[in-house]
Design a protein around this motif. Structure first.
Motif, PDB file in Angstrom:
ATOM      1  N   UNK A 127       6.444 -16.382  -5.215  1.00 11.59           N
ATOM      2  CA  UNK A 127       5.134 -16.791  -5.748  1.00 11.59           C
ATOM      3  C   UNK A 127       4.656 -18.121  -5.148  1.00 11.59           C
ATOM      4  N   UNK A 128       4.820 -18.263  -3.838  1.00 11.95           N
ATOM      5  CA  UNK A 128       4.482 -19.529  -3.184  1.00 11.95           C
ATOM      6  C   UNK A 128       3.375 -19.415  -2.150  1.00 11.95           C
ATOM      7  N   UNK A 129       2.931 -18.206  -1.821  1.00  9.15           N
ATOM      8  CA  UNK A 129       1.988 -18.007  -0.724  1.00  9.15           C
ATOM      9  C   UNK A 129       0.634 -17.572  -1.270  1.00  9.15           C
ATOM     10  N   UNK A 130      -0.419 -18.176  -0.736  1.00 10.08           N
ATOM     11  CA  UNK A 130      -1.772 -17.711  -1.014  1.00 10.08           C
ATOM     12  C   UNK A 130      -2.332 -17.082   0.257  1.00 10.08           C
ATOM     13  N   UNK A 131      -3.026 -15.993   0.092  1.00  9.18           N
ATOM     14  CA  UNK A 131      -3.651 -15.289   1.213  1.00  9.18           C
ATOM     15  C   UNK A 131      -5.154 -15.361   1.045  1.00  9.18           C
ATOM     16  N   UNK A 132      -5.852 -15.817   2.083  1.00  5.55           N
ATOM     17  CA  UNK A 132      -7.310 -15.823   2.106  1.00  5.55           C
ATOM     18  C   UNK A 132      -7.770 -14.708   3.035  1.00  5.55           C
ATOM     19  N   UNK A 133      -8.363 -13.679   2.470  1.00  8.90           N
ATOM     20  CA  UNK A 133      -8.888 -12.554   3.250  1.00  8.90           C
ATOM     21  C   UNK A 133     -10.372 -12.794   3.485  1.00  8.90           C
ATOM     22  N   UNK A 134     -10.736 -13.037   4.746  1.00  4.33           N
ATOM     23  CA  UNK A 134     -12.138 -13.332   5.071  1.00  4.33           C
ATOM     24  C   UNK A 134     -12.637 -12.346   6.131  1.00  4.33           C
ATOM     25  N   UNK A 162      12.585  -4.966   0.650  1.00  8.64           N
ATOM     26  CA  UNK A 162      11.532  -4.656  -0.307  1.00  8.64           C
ATOM     27  C   UNK A 162      10.390  -3.887   0.365  1.00  8.64           C
ATOM     28  N   UNK A 163       9.780  -2.995  -0.375  1.00 10.95           N
ATOM     29  CA  UNK A 163       8.552  -2.365   0.097  1.00 10.95           C
ATOM     30  C   UNK A 163       7.457  -3.413   0.158  1.00 10.95           C
ATOM     31  N   UNK A 164       6.365  -3.076   0.832  1.00 12.11           N
ATOM     32  CA  UNK A 164       5.255  -4.015   0.903  1.00 12.11           C
ATOM     33  C   UNK A 164       4.722  -4.366  -0.475  1.00 12.11           C
ATOM     34  N   UNK A 165       4.619  -3.387  -1.336  1.00  9.45           N
ATOM     35  CA  UNK A 165       4.134  -3.617  -2.701  1.00  9.45           C
ATOM     36  C   UNK A 165       5.022  -4.613  -3.430  1.00  9.45           C
ATOM     37  N   UNK A 166       6.345  -4.422  -3.340  1.00  5.77           N
ATOM     38  CA  UNK A 166       7.278  -5.325  -4.018  1.00  5.77           C
ATOM     39  C   UNK A 166       7.326  -6.690  -3.356  1.00  5.77           C
ATOM     40  N   UNK A 167       7.177  -6.733  -2.041  1.00  2.00           N
ATOM     41  CA  UNK A 167       7.182  -8.012  -1.330  1.00  2.00           C
ATOM     42  C   UNK A 167       5.980  -8.856  -1.751  1.00  2.00           C
ATOM     43  N   UNK A 168       4.825  -8.226  -1.833  1.00  2.00           N
ATOM     44  CA  UNK A 168       3.631  -8.928  -2.296  1.00  2.00           C
ATOM     45  C   UNK A 168       3.810  -9.410  -3.731  1.00  2.00           C
ATOM     46  N   UNK A 169       4.305  -8.547  -4.586  1.00  2.00           N
ATOM     47  CA  UNK A 169       4.500  -8.893  -5.997  1.00  2.00           C
ATOM     48  C   UNK A 169       5.445 -10.075  -6.163  1.00  2.00           C
ATOM     49  N   UNK A 170       6.438 -10.166  -5.295  1.00  2.00           N
ATOM     50  CA  UNK A 170       7.459 -11.207  -5.397  1.00  2.00           C
ATOM     51  C   UNK A 170       7.028 -12.518  -4.769  1.00  2.00           C
ATOM     52  N   UNK A 171       6.298 -12.477  -3.661  1.00  2.00           N
ATOM     53  CA  UNK A 171       6.082 -13.674  -2.855  1.00  2.00           C
ATOM     54  C   UNK A 171       4.689 -14.278  -2.950  1.00  2.00           C
ATOM     55  N   UNK A 172       3.675 -13.483  -3.260  1.00  2.00           N
ATOM     56  CA  UNK A 172       2.291 -13.965  -3.195  1.00  2.00           C
ATOM     57  C   UNK A 172       1.868 -14.531  -4.549  1.00  2.00           C
ATOM     58  N   UNK A 173       1.383 -15.756  -4.525  1.00  2.00           N
ATOM     59  CA  UNK A 173       0.866 -16.396  -5.731  1.00  2.00           C
ATOM     60  C   UNK A 173      -0.521 -15.885  -6.081  1.00  2.00           C
ATOM     61  N   UNK A 174      -1.386 -15.765  -5.068  1.00  2.00           N
ATOM     62  CA  UNK A 174      -2.774 -15.351  -5.305  1.00  2.00           C
ATOM     63  C   UNK A 174      -3.376 -14.822  -4.012  1.00  2.00           C
ATOM     64  N   UNK A 175      -4.136 -13.757  -4.124  1.00  2.00           N
ATOM     65  CA  UNK A 175      -4.962 -13.247  -3.029  1.00  2.00           C
ATOM     66  C   UNK A 175      -6.402 -13.634  -3.311  1.00  2.00           C
ATOM     67  N   UNK A 176      -7.050 -14.244  -2.331  1.00  2.00           N
ATOM     68  CA  UNK A 176      -8.448 -14.640  -2.451  1.00  2.00           C
ATOM     69  C   UNK A 176      -9.241 -13.831  -1.428  1.00  2.00           C
ATOM     70  N   UNK A 177     -10.190 -13.051  -1.884  1.00  2.00           N
ATOM     71  CA  UNK A 177     -10.917 -12.121  -1.022  1.00  2.00           C
ATOM     72  C   UNK A 177     -12.379 -12.517  -0.930  1.00  2.00           C
TER      73      UNK A 177
END
Length: 336
Positions: free
Chosen positions: A144-151, A171-186
């Motif tokens: 839960x340390x990474x933020x992704x900015x989708x622009x 981990x699958x992509x779904x589980x990897x995102x759930x574990x590592x991503x703090x927030x997705x900003x679109x």
């Protein structure tokens, strides 16, 4: 008014006191190609004092997009940041068939600032495959340390969600995102409902997939947020002459002409949160994307929190603040 913005920017960009501000680990997923605000977003990410940019992933498959990103990163002393590029790539360049007023800038920035780039001119063989780079960066990050900015378009994120375990992580992509991503900003969609290009312009099915299945918090920056926030003109007039984003604006819009600010606003929120510029426009509910790329905010809540942004200040004030940021960041970079 200008003295006020200078003071605010000085506070924002001051050296961090006693380590009190947490560092934001940021991945930018960008369609750096047909609009210059992507270049401004990279300037914000490279110049912001609490941002640690760990990857730039291109969702438009032009070699000039990746080469321009590499050149911009190199100029701002971020040449070590890895760049991914959607395949199969081409040597397409932008041509404005909508208004016949906007100019192409990516190839020019790529070539003229190639000397500090990590990629040689014309050679994108070292560009990562987007999903592979995502999986590497996320697997190496704390939970839960990474933020992704989708622009831009959402193809890369959709493919990440569908990816299986690999050498980087079981981990699958779904589980990897759930574990590592703090927030997705679109940056995409329109709110409370609408029809916006990032959602429908390339692959609406990828939009539906990401919006409906992302296993974590999402914040949306809609087309209405940045459309009338104009920025960039001051950088072309007052900015360092050797700055690549200054040149990008001059090639794209002309001298002393601003552009809408969708992407830099999105990246600024991804780095620094609400602060004094933004607030959340909704109380509950979730975003629903239709198969044709239209979207609508519905009242029932999703499994994970979803929000969309609105400005806490006027659009004119927001543009003035962005202009101060660009100018300050570009000036600091030129002094290195």
């Amino acid at each position: 008014m200008r003295a006020c913005w200078v003071f605010i920017v000085a506070l924002l960009l001051a050296p961090l006191a006693f380590g009190s501000e947490p560092v934001t680990k940021l991945i930018i997923d960008t369609d750096l190609f047909s609009d210059v605000d992507d270049a401004a977003a990279l300037l914000v990410a490279c110049g912001h004092p609490i941002a640690t940019l760990i990857g730039v992933i291109i969702n438009y498959p032009s070699i000039y997009s990746a080469l321009a990103a590499s050149s911009i990163l190199g100029y701002y002393c971020h040449s070590g940041v890895p760049v991914g590029l959607k395949r199969p790539f081409s040597n397409d360049t932008f041509f404005d068939t909508w208004s016949y007023q906007l100019g192409e800038y990516a190839s020019k920035v790529a070539y003229n600032w190639r000397h500090n780039a990590s990629m040689p001119w014309g050679d994108v063989s070292t560009a990562w495959y987007p999903v592979e780079l995502y999986r590497k960066l996320l697997s190496e990050a704390d939970d839960h340390s990474v933020r992704i900015a989708s622009i831009g378009f959402l193809d890369n994120l959709s493919e990440l969600l569908s990816s299986p375990g690999d050498a980087y992580s079981p981990l699958s992509g779904h589980e990897l995102v759930k574990t590592k991503v703090e927030e997705l900003v679109i940056m995409g969609g329109a709110y409370p409902c609408g029809y916006e290009y990032n959602f429908y312009g390339n692959n609406a099915s990828a939009t539906v997939h990401v919006v409906s299945t992302w296993p974590g918090p999402i914040t949306f920056s809609g087309s209405e947020l940045g459309a009338a926030v104009y920025s960039g003109a001051r950088l072309t007039v007052e900015g360092p002459v050797g700055d690549p984003v200054n040149a990008a604006y001059r090639w794209y819009t002309g001298y002393n002409t601003s552009r809408s600010s969708w992407d830099p606003l999105t990246v600024l929120y991804a780095i620094d949160g609400l602060r004094n510029m933004f607030e959340y426009a909704n109380k509950g509910g979730h975003n629903y994307a239709y198969p044709d790329g239209r979207n609508e905010w519905l009242p029932d809540n999703s499994l994970y929190p979803q929000k969309y942004l609105k400005l806490r200040m006027s659009e004119i004030q927001a543009g003035e603040l962005l202009d101060e940021l660009y100018l300050d960041m570009a000036t600091r970079a030129a002094r290195r």
